[in-house]
Design a protein around this motif. Structure first.
Motif, PDB file in Angstrom:
ATOM      1  N   TYR A 145       4.911  41.596 -15.748  1.00  0.00           N
ATOM      2  CA  TYR A 145       5.185  41.701 -15.026  1.00  0.00           C
ATOM      3  C   TYR A 145       5.295  41.278 -13.708  1.00  0.00           C
ATOM      4  O   TYR A 145       4.151  39.716 -13.008  1.00  0.00           O
ATOM      5  CB  TYR A 145       3.435  42.963 -13.944  1.00  0.00           C
ATOM      6  N   PHE A 146       6.429  41.186 -12.692  1.00  0.00           N
ATOM      7  CA  PHE A 146       7.362  40.274 -12.242  1.00  0.00           C
ATOM      8  C   PHE A 146       7.437  40.860 -10.343  1.00  0.00           C
ATOM      9  O   PHE A 146       8.289  40.441 -10.494  1.00  0.00           O
ATOM     10  CB  PHE A 146       8.315  40.436 -11.965  1.00  0.00           C
ATOM     11  N   SER A 147       6.133  41.409 -10.055  1.00  0.00           N
ATOM     12  CA  SER A 147       6.582  42.067  -8.285  1.00  0.00           C
ATOM     13  C   SER A 147       4.739  41.709  -7.692  1.00  0.00           C
ATOM     14  O   SER A 147       4.382  40.675  -8.510  1.00  0.00           O
ATOM     15  CB  SER A 147       6.676  43.456  -8.477  1.00  0.00           C
ATOM     16  N   ASN A 148       4.340  41.837  -7.104  1.00  0.00           N
ATOM     17  CA  ASN A 148       4.110  41.598  -5.645  1.00  0.00           C
ATOM     18  C   ASN A 148       2.188  42.160  -7.165  1.00  0.00           C
ATOM     19  O   ASN A 148       1.759  43.373  -7.853  1.00  0.00           O
ATOM     20  CB  ASN A 148       3.489  42.069  -5.044  1.00  0.00           C
ATOM     21  N   PHE A 149       1.674  41.155  -7.696  1.00  0.00           N
ATOM     22  CA  PHE A 149       0.619  41.223  -8.354  1.00  0.00           C
ATOM     23  C   PHE A 149      -0.898  42.163  -8.028  1.00  0.00           C
ATOM     24  O   PHE A 149      -1.232  42.337  -8.561  1.00  0.00           O
ATOM     25  CB  PHE A 149      -0.203  40.007  -9.540  1.00  0.00           C
ATOM     26  N   GLU A 150      -0.942  41.971  -6.296  1.00  0.00           N
ATOM     27  CA  GLU A 150      -1.334  43.307  -6.037  1.00  0.00           C
ATOM     28  C   GLU A 150      -1.566  44.312  -6.040  1.00  0.00           C
ATOM     29  O   GLU A 150      -2.808  45.118  -5.914  1.00  0.00           O
ATOM     30  CB  GLU A 150      -1.798  42.865  -3.929  1.00  0.00           C
ATOM     31  N   ASN A 151      -0.131  45.106  -6.880  1.00  0.00           N
ATOM     32  CA  ASN A 151      -0.482  46.356  -6.770  1.00  0.00           C
ATOM     33  C   ASN A 151      -0.317  46.228  -8.359  1.00  0.00           C
ATOM     34  O   ASN A 151      -0.573  47.350  -8.703  1.00  0.00           O
ATOM     35  CB  ASN A 151       0.867  47.080  -6.943  1.00  0.00           C
ATOM     36  N   LEU A 152      -0.896  45.906  -9.273  1.00  0.00           N
ATOM     37  CA  LEU A 152      -1.830  46.005 -10.349  1.00  0.00           C
ATOM     38  C   LEU A 152      -3.148  46.588 -10.468  1.00  0.00           C
ATOM     39  O   LEU A 152      -4.402  46.309  -9.895  1.00  0.00           O
ATOM     40  CB  LEU A 152      -2.019  44.512 -10.734  1.00  0.00           C
ATOM     41  N   TYR A 153      -2.967  47.960 -10.986  1.00  0.00           N
ATOM     42  CA  TYR A 153      -4.905  48.118 -10.988  1.00  0.00           C
ATOM     43  C   TYR A 153      -5.397  47.518 -12.339  1.00  0.00           C
ATOM     44  O   TYR A 153      -4.571  48.778 -13.731  1.00  0.00           O
ATOM     45  CB  TYR A 153      -4.950  50.026 -11.000  1.00  0.00           C
ATOM     46  N   ILE A 154      -6.005  47.171 -12.580  1.00  0.00           N
ATOM     47  CA  ILE A 154      -6.640  46.514 -14.187  1.00  0.00           C
ATOM     48  C   ILE A 154      -8.136  46.692 -14.120  1.00  0.00           C
ATOM     49  O   ILE A 154      -8.735  46.245 -13.367  1.00  0.00           O
ATOM     50  CB  ILE A 154      -6.042  45.655 -14.166  1.00  0.00           C
ATOM     51  N   GLU A 155      -9.047  47.744 -14.896  1.00  0.00           N
ATOM     52  CA  GLU A 155     -10.090  48.030 -15.133  1.00  0.00           C
ATOM     53  C   GLU A 155     -11.013  47.534 -16.718  1.00  0.00           C
ATOM     54  O   GLU A 155      -9.549  47.312 -17.543  1.00  0.00           O
ATOM     55  CB  GLU A 155     -10.681  49.396 -14.949  1.00  0.00           C
ATOM     56  N   ALA A 156     -11.915  47.211 -16.753  1.00  0.00           N
ATOM     57  CA  ALA A 156     -12.188  46.822 -18.295  1.00  0.00           C
ATOM     58  C   ALA A 156     -13.360  46.743 -18.182  1.00  0.00           C
ATOM     59  O   ALA A 156     -14.510  46.802 -16.768  1.00  0.00           O
ATOM     60  CB  ALA A 156     -12.100  44.733 -18.328  1.00  0.00           C
ATOM     61  N   LYS A 157     -13.603  47.399 -19.667  1.00  0.00           N
ATOM     62  CA  LYS A 157     -15.716  47.495 -19.949  1.00  0.00           C
ATOM     63  C   LYS A 157     -16.364  47.266 -21.226  1.00  0.00           C
ATOM     64  O   LYS A 157     -14.440  47.067 -21.720  1.00  0.00           O
ATOM     65  CB  LYS A 157     -15.727  49.290 -20.182  1.00  0.00           C
ATOM     66  N   ILE A 158     -17.373  47.043 -21.290  1.00  0.00           N
ATOM     67  CA  ILE A 158     -16.629  46.375 -22.598  1.00  0.00           C
ATOM     68  C   ILE A 158     -18.859  47.019 -23.558  1.00  0.00           C
ATOM     69  O   ILE A 158     -18.979  48.032 -22.402  1.00  0.00           O
ATOM     70  CB  ILE A 158     -18.483  45.184 -23.204  1.00  0.00           C
ATOM     71  N   SER A 159     -18.218  47.484 -24.584  1.00  0.00           N
ATOM     72  CA  SER A 159     -18.961  48.329 -25.401  1.00  0.00           C
ATOM     73  C   SER A 159     -19.692  47.360 -26.456  1.00  0.00           C
ATOM     74  O   SER A 159     -18.896  47.087 -27.273  1.00  0.00           O
ATOM     75  CB  SER A 159     -18.825  49.933 -26.028  1.00  0.00           C
ATOM     76  N   GLY A 160     -20.618  48.257 -27.029  1.00  0.00           N
ATOM     77  CA  GLY A 160     -21.575  47.525 -28.498  1.00  0.00           C
ATOM     78  C   GLY A 160     -22.846  47.118 -27.975  1.00  0.00           C
ATOM     79  O   GLY A 160     -23.343  47.823 -28.100  1.00  0.00           O
ATOM     80  N   GLU A 161     -23.430  45.682 -28.190  1.00  0.00           N
ATOM     81  CA  GLU A 161     -24.485  46.108 -27.761  1.00  0.00           C
ATOM     82  C   GLU A 161     -25.269  46.221 -26.842  1.00  0.00           C
ATOM     83  O   GLU A 161     -26.469  46.385 -26.467  1.00  0.00           O
ATOM     84  CB  GLU A 161     -24.963  44.427 -28.406  1.00  0.00           C
ATOM     85  N   GLU A 162     -24.296  45.913 -25.689  1.00  0.00           N
ATOM     86  CA  GLU A 162     -24.905  46.075 -23.982  1.00  0.00           C
ATOM     87  C   GLU A 162     -23.728  46.127 -24.017  1.00  0.00           C
ATOM     88  O   GLU A 162     -22.070  46.693 -24.842  1.00  0.00           O
ATOM     89  CB  GLU A 162     -25.326  44.512 -24.181  1.00  0.00           C
ATOM     90  N   GLU A 163     -23.605  47.204 -22.746  1.00  0.00           N
ATOM     91  CA  GLU A 163     -22.712  48.626 -22.042  1.00  0.00           C
ATOM     92  C   GLU A 163     -22.360  47.914 -20.950  1.00  0.00           C
ATOM     93  O   GLU A 163     -23.148  47.788 -20.405  1.00  0.00           O
ATOM     94  CB  GLU A 163     -22.691  49.729 -22.771  1.00  0.00           C
ATOM     95  N   SER A 164     -20.801  48.212 -20.493  1.00  0.00           N
ATOM     96  CA  SER A 164     -20.522  47.909 -19.119  1.00  0.00           C
ATOM     97  C   SER A 164     -20.254  49.718 -18.610  1.00  0.00           C
ATOM     98  O   SER A 164     -19.074  50.183 -19.456  1.00  0.00           O
ATOM     99  CB  SER A 164     -20.502  46.731 -18.419  1.00  0.00           C
ATOM    100  N   ASP A 165     -20.010  49.370 -17.801  1.00  0.00           N
ATOM    101  CA  ASP A 165     -19.143  50.561 -16.952  1.00  0.00           C
ATOM    102  C   ASP A 165     -17.738  50.028 -16.338  1.00  0.00           C
ATOM    103  O   ASP A 165     -17.777  48.774 -16.491  1.00  0.00           O
ATOM    104  CB  ASP A 165     -19.104  50.920 -15.699  1.00  0.00           C
ATOM    105  N   TRP A 166     -16.558  50.678 -16.638  1.00  0.00           N
ATOM    106  CA  TRP A 166     -15.351  50.065 -15.991  1.00  0.00           C
ATOM    107  C   TRP A 166     -15.432  49.332 -14.620  1.00  0.00           C
ATOM    108  O   TRP A 166     -16.204  49.940 -14.042  1.00  0.00           O
ATOM    109  CB  TRP A 166     -14.429  51.510 -15.453  1.00  0.00           C
ATOM    110  N   GLU A 167     -14.713  48.309 -14.376  1.00  0.00           N
ATOM    111  CA  GLU A 167     -15.113  47.136 -13.084  1.00  0.00           C
ATOM    112  C   GLU A 167     -13.509  46.571 -13.259  1.00  0.00           C
ATOM    113  O   GLU A 167     -12.850  46.238 -14.451  1.00  0.00           O
ATOM    114  CB  GLU A 167     -15.948  46.045 -13.169  1.00  0.00           C
ATOM    115  N   ALA A 168     -13.068  46.397 -11.608  1.00  0.00           N
ATOM    116  CA  ALA A 168     -11.794  45.837 -11.485  1.00  0.00           C
ATOM    117  C   ALA A 168     -12.002  44.614 -11.800  1.00  0.00           C
ATOM    118  O   ALA A 168     -12.603  43.904 -12.100  1.00  0.00           O
ATOM    119  CB  ALA A 168     -11.548  46.153 -10.418  1.00  0.00           C
ATOM    120  N   VAL A 169     -10.976  44.051 -12.795  1.00  0.00           N
ATOM    121  CA  VAL A 169     -10.649  42.775 -12.843  1.00  0.00           C
ATOM    122  C   VAL A 169      -9.684  42.005 -11.706  1.00  0.00           C
ATOM    123  O   VAL A 169      -8.808  42.894 -11.481  1.00  0.00           O
ATOM    124  CB  VAL A 169      -9.341  43.212 -14.898  1.00  0.00           C
ATOM    125  N   ALA A 170     -10.346  40.853 -11.164  1.00  0.00           N
ATOM    126  CA  ALA A 170      -9.720  40.598 -10.697  1.00  0.00           C
ATOM    127  C   ALA A 170      -8.357  39.692 -10.434  1.00  0.00           C
ATOM    128  O   ALA A 170      -7.716  39.478 -11.660  1.00  0.00           O
ATOM    129  CB  ALA A 170     -11.312  38.704 -10.251  1.00  0.00           C
TER     130      ALA A 170
END
Length: 1002
Positions: free
Chosen positions: A647-672
């Motif tokens: 991605y060769f533009s202003n990376f501030e326009n990336l909307y990236i979220e992540a979550k984990i599932s398994g033994e422990e769960e998390s909600d979608w959270e923004a990737v810094a």
């Protein structure tokens, strides 16, 4: 290329000499201080996965637009890399180190050391001639007449080995000599577009093209053959650039031959040692590599900033008006187009905050306590002045109404006029703070804003109704779709719909808390200026949010990286962002006016097919690569999982979220969004997990989702097995406690019963117990007695035989005979020894419960063993033992039991046979296996056969009786019944006995 095609060039190049206003650009340098391992960028190429690769003097670098990943840990001493060759489409980019010592192949996003073959060399000696391949033509290339150069195409090549000619060698190896004025020094002017070679003669102003060996000549001047032109060509990217008077063009293929696309005017192109070039079309970036200053990335932009270039000029843009179809005018009379000042009108010094048109198209500007009117019919040269009064703050226009804001005593007065002469107001309203926004909603309905809120004014009823308080209204804007927007100083912006206000969501940085102006384009997007950036957002997202207050809104932010000079835009009480007749938008900033055509300004989103999660860094260790599952040790502290996106533009326009599932769960959270895109794992309990990452891949709000597996190894005490064992121990402990308590209660019960029972009952119970013990001891004694008898029976014959031989040995003086006796004693003793080794198993025969082996074994193996055991004994009796079985016949019946049965049968045969023959044989069919042992001995009588067959057929006979004669056969019959087999005895003619043991296969 034909001459007709060349004529098309003349038409094209005629326009290239016109004044070209190029794209704006922002320049960003990278060197050893901020990403590169060394400040050289000798070659630049893009792989099929979207990553940019840079060749340096200290390794290879992969660039994804956000971070640089350096590869220089190859097991080689030379890390000085040069040009790229190969084919990115086939996922093969190759580079050699200096002196062609090593070869690296970039494949599947990773460079690997590869075996260097003679065909990989780009230069070699042929006789006394140095031959060198040309794969690029850098801006500063040097070519020599004493070197033979060649250009390798897919299946053919061009060879430069003689003066005034070029040799074309086709795929069959046939060479064609093409005559033209040419020396190797002219290689500086060449480039290849696909399979066509172009040679430019800067002296005669001619251009030659050779396509599959056919020559075409264009003899008209062009930018290609201009003496001021520099040419850069790189074969692996199939890109060629023309640099002429600081203008940079890229060569493109068209139906009529090569054409030039203007990229940018870059005045510093000659200021550095530029050596490599690449144009990234998808993100509109121009990459310029130098030999010693690093990498310069020019982001080309279609946004323009019009500003005053004079020294100390004030370029803070406040008041302006659209003036023509492509210009605006400011309060000091400066007319701006997108490329700067177009004209200067003598407006003089005025307040730079307010200006507007009256009904006749005259321009009104405030100057202190007066309104200055510049007349359109005089070309804005004539003017007059209208004095308002002391306390005059502001004037505004909306629809067919005009308004003045004045300070009257301690109150602020709003005067509304139906005419533009500002003589007598038609309506007067009073507020605690000055009015900053004025909008005619309908004929008799006006919206008014100030620092305290928004108000609704009904003119006919002379009423004021507050709509919202405690917000500072900046302006009220009506977009082309007739929607009303309320812009505030620090409270964001609102949609005014159905006489109600709907607060719009902020961007993730909260910069839209201070939104200035809003414009709607033809493509369904809103453009919003703020104190920190210009935003683009799909119109339908804001409308949907207004309806349900839940729909997500994705803002795309433009900053200085996109071409303007200040992120801070400006705004006032009047809408001062405009859409001109030519389609251009104008937004005022703190450093000039930003012009752009919204249809020509691109927004960039990641390619959904080019998102990779394959790198991780565990703690401070080196980066590791994984395919499907990332394994983490149980002592890990942190693990960074990288998200690689070209991605060769202003990376501030990336909307990236992540979550984990398994033994422990998390909600979608923004990737810094930082130097690297990564998701950090820490403090997770052991187990199997899935990391899901979703990335906004379009302005419509569609996400692309990726998932990877990772596993955290548990400590032993965290494993499922340990937990099960612990549970079992815990449950067992509980059961034991319950049993102990139960037993305690039972003991107390028994104690009470004992008191009640008399001593006779106790003695009776004791007597019964002793009787049971006695019976058990009696059975065990009887069993042991029978067992000893059986073993004694089995070893009696061989021991008696050894004793007999010993006696004969003692009595004989013949050395040869003694040797024979010794040999017989040795062999019999050895077999007896082998038999006694299995006594332990033999003792278990009667107790054995499992009568089957886990795996099959050959039955004939038992016959052969027993034959060897009794051979010497039988030989002494002048008897021969013959084993007739030739092939293996397998069974799963207990080998030890079957061995004991056969042992006893053969033992009886040997005892009763003199000067005869004992035959051993096995036959089988689909249902059974029959073991046949026959002898020519004394044999069994008919009565004996009947006795033993009755013993076998008697169902009540459970244990052997060892009294009387026939001890061995009693045991045999018992063991045969134990393995569910059958045994039969019959007379052998003319003499002897036949014993058949039948084993069932099923």
């Amino acid at each position: 290329m034909s001459f007709a095609h060349m004529r098309v060039w003349a038409v094209f190049f005629a326009f290239l000499y016109l004044n070209i206003y190029g794209q704006r650009y922002t320049s960003t340098w990278y060197n050893i201080d901020n990403g590169l391992p060394q400040s050289s960028a000798k070659a630049i190429a893009k792989d099929k996965y979207g990553f940019i690769w840079i060749s340096t003097e200290n390794g290879l670098v992969r660039y994804d637009g956000i971070s640089f990943v350096t590869f220089n840990n190859f097991k080689i001493d030379n890390l000085h890399f040069g040009m790229f060759i190969g084919d990115p489409v086939r996922d093969s980019i190759t580079t050699l180190t200096n002196f062609q010592e090593n070869k690296i192949i970039i494949k599947n996003r990773f460079p690997r050391l590869s075996k260097l073959t003679p065909g990989d060399r780009v230069s070699y000696t042929k006789g006394n001639q140095l031959v060198q391949r040309i794969a690029n033509n850098t801006i500063s290339s040097n070519f020599y007449n004493d070197v033979q150069y060649f250009i390798q195409l897919k299946s053919s090549k061009y060879i430069f080995r003689e003066k005034d000619a070029v040799i074309y060698k086709n795929e069959r190896g046939i060479e064609t000599r093409i005559s033209l004025p040419f020396t190797n020094e002219d290689l500086n002017s060449i480039f290849v577009l696909n399979e066509t070679l172009f040679i430019n003669d800067f002296q005669t102003r001619k251009t030659y093209s050779i396509h599959h060996g056919k020559l075409s000549v264009y003899d008209q001047p062009s930018l290609f053959n201009d003496p001021e032109t520099k040419i850069y060509w790189q074969q692996i990217t199939n890109q060629s650039f023309i640099i002429n008077r600081n203008n940079i063009y890229i060569v493109e293929e068209s139906p009529n031959g090569p054409s030039l696309k203007f990229l940018v005017k870059y005045k510093e192109i000659g200021s550095h040692s530029y050596y490599s070039m690449y144009y990234g079309k998808n993100f509109n970036n121009l990459y310029l590599g130098t030999l010693n200053n690093g990498l310069n990335i020019l982001h080309l932009s279609n946004m323009y900033v019009a500003r005053k270039e004079a020294d100390f000029a004030n370029n803070v843009s406040n008041a302006s008006l659209p003036f023509s179809n492509n210009t605006i005018i400011t309060e000091d009379g400066t007319e701006f187009g997108k490329n700067g000042i177009v004209h200067k009108y003598a407006f003089g010094n005025n307040d730079n905050y307010l200006m507007m048109y009256d009904n006749s198209g005259n321009i009104l500007i405030r100057k202190r306590k007066s309104i200055i009117r510049f007349y359109k019919n005089s070309g804005y040269k004539k003017k007059d002045s209208t004095y308002i009064k002391e306390g005059f703050e502001d004037f505004m226009k909306s629809g067919n109404l005009y308004a003045l804001s004045l300070l009257n005593s301690s109150r602020y007065q709003l005067q509304i006029f139906k005419k533009d002469q500002f003589t007598k107001p038609d309506y007067i309203y009073s507020f605690k703070s000055p009015v900053t926004a004025f909008f005619q909603y309908s004929e008799g309905h006006v919206l008014v804003g100030n620092n305290e809120g928004l108000y609704s004014l009904m003119l006919d009823k002379n009423t004021v109704r507050p709509l919202i308080k405690n917000i500072s209204v900046k302006s009220i804007v009506k977009t082309k779709d007739n929607l009303i927007w309320i812009m505030t100083n620090k409270n964001g912006f609102y949609l005014f719909k159905d006489r109600k206000l709907v607060k719009m969501p902020n961007d993730r940085n909260n910069y839209l808390q201070s939104a200035h102006s809003i414009l709607e384009d033809q493509q369904g997007f809103y453009w919003i200026s703020s104190n920190n950036g210009l935003y683009k957002v799909p119109k339908k997202q804001l409308i949907q949010y207004a309806e349900n207050r839940k729909s997500p809104v994705f803002y795309y932010r433009f900053t200085k990286k996109d071409g303007f000079t200040s992120n801070e835009f400006n705004g006032n009480s009047q809408p001062n962002a405009y859409a001109l007749e030519n389609g251009e938008f104008i937004f005022p900033s703190m450093d000039g006016f930003v012009f752009f055509n919204p249809a020509q300004v691109q927004t960039y989103y990641p390619d959904p097919k080019k998102i990779y999660i394959e790198r991780a860094k565990i703690g401070n260790a080196e980066t590791v690569y994984f395919n499907t599952v990332l394994d983490l040790k149980n002592d890990y502290k942190t693990a960074d999982i990288f998200i690689d996106i070209p991605y060769f533009s202003n990376f501030e326009n990336l909307y990236i979220e992540a979550k984990i599932s398994g033994e422990e769960e998390s909600d979608w959270e923004a990737v810094a969004l930082g130097k690297d895109l990564k998701y950090t794992i820490s403090n997770l309990s052991p187990g199997d997990y899935t990391l899901k990452v979703r990335i906004l891949a379009s302005p419509d709000g569609k996400y692309e989702e990726k998932a990877v597996q990772f596993r955290i190894e548990p400590y032993f005490f965290q494993t499922l097995l340990f937990k099960i064992l612990l549970s079992i121990i815990f449950l067992t402990g509980i059961i034991i406690i319950i049993m102990l308590m139960t037993n305690l209660l039972r003991t107390k019960n028994k104690a009470l019963k004992r008191i009640v029972h008399n001593k006779n009952s106790k003695l009776k119970e004791t007597s019964l117990t002793l009787e049971v013990v006695k019976n058990d001891l009696q059975k065990e004694t009887e069993y042991q007695k029978k067992l000893v008898e059986t073993i004694s029976h089995d070893i009696t014959t061989p021991i008696r035989f050894i004793a007999m031989l010993s006696q004969k040995l003692h009595e004989s003086d013949d050395v040869e005979l003694q040797k024979k006796y010794f040999d017989s004693i040795y062999k019999s003793s050895e077999q007896l020894y082998q038999f006694t080794l299995n006594l332990k198993e033999y003792t278990e025969l009667y107790k054995a419960e499992n009568i089957f082996e886990e795996q099959e074994y050959p039955v004939n193996r038992i016959l052969e063993i027993k034959k060897k055991l009794f051979w010497e004994i039988a030989k002494e009796r002048e008897t021969v033992i013959i084993n007739s079985t030739e092939t293996n016949i397998n069974s799963r019946v207990s080998e030890s039991i079957l061995s004991a049965i056969i042992h006893n049968v053969i033992d009886n045969a040997v005892k009763n046979t003199f000067k005869g023959e004992i035959s051993l044989n096995i036959i089988e069919d689909d249902q059974k296996i029959i073991i046949i042992i026959d002898d020519t001995g004394t044999g069994m009588s008919t009565e004996q056969i009947a006795i033993y067959m009755n013993l076998f057929k008697n169902p009540k006979w459970k244990t052997p009786s060892f009294k009387g004669k026939g001890l061995g056969l009693h045991m045999v019959i018992h063991l045969v019944k134990k393995i569910n087999a059958e045994i039969s005895f019959s007379q052998n003619f003319p003499k002897g006995t036949i014993v058949e043991i039948t084993l069932k296969k099923n």
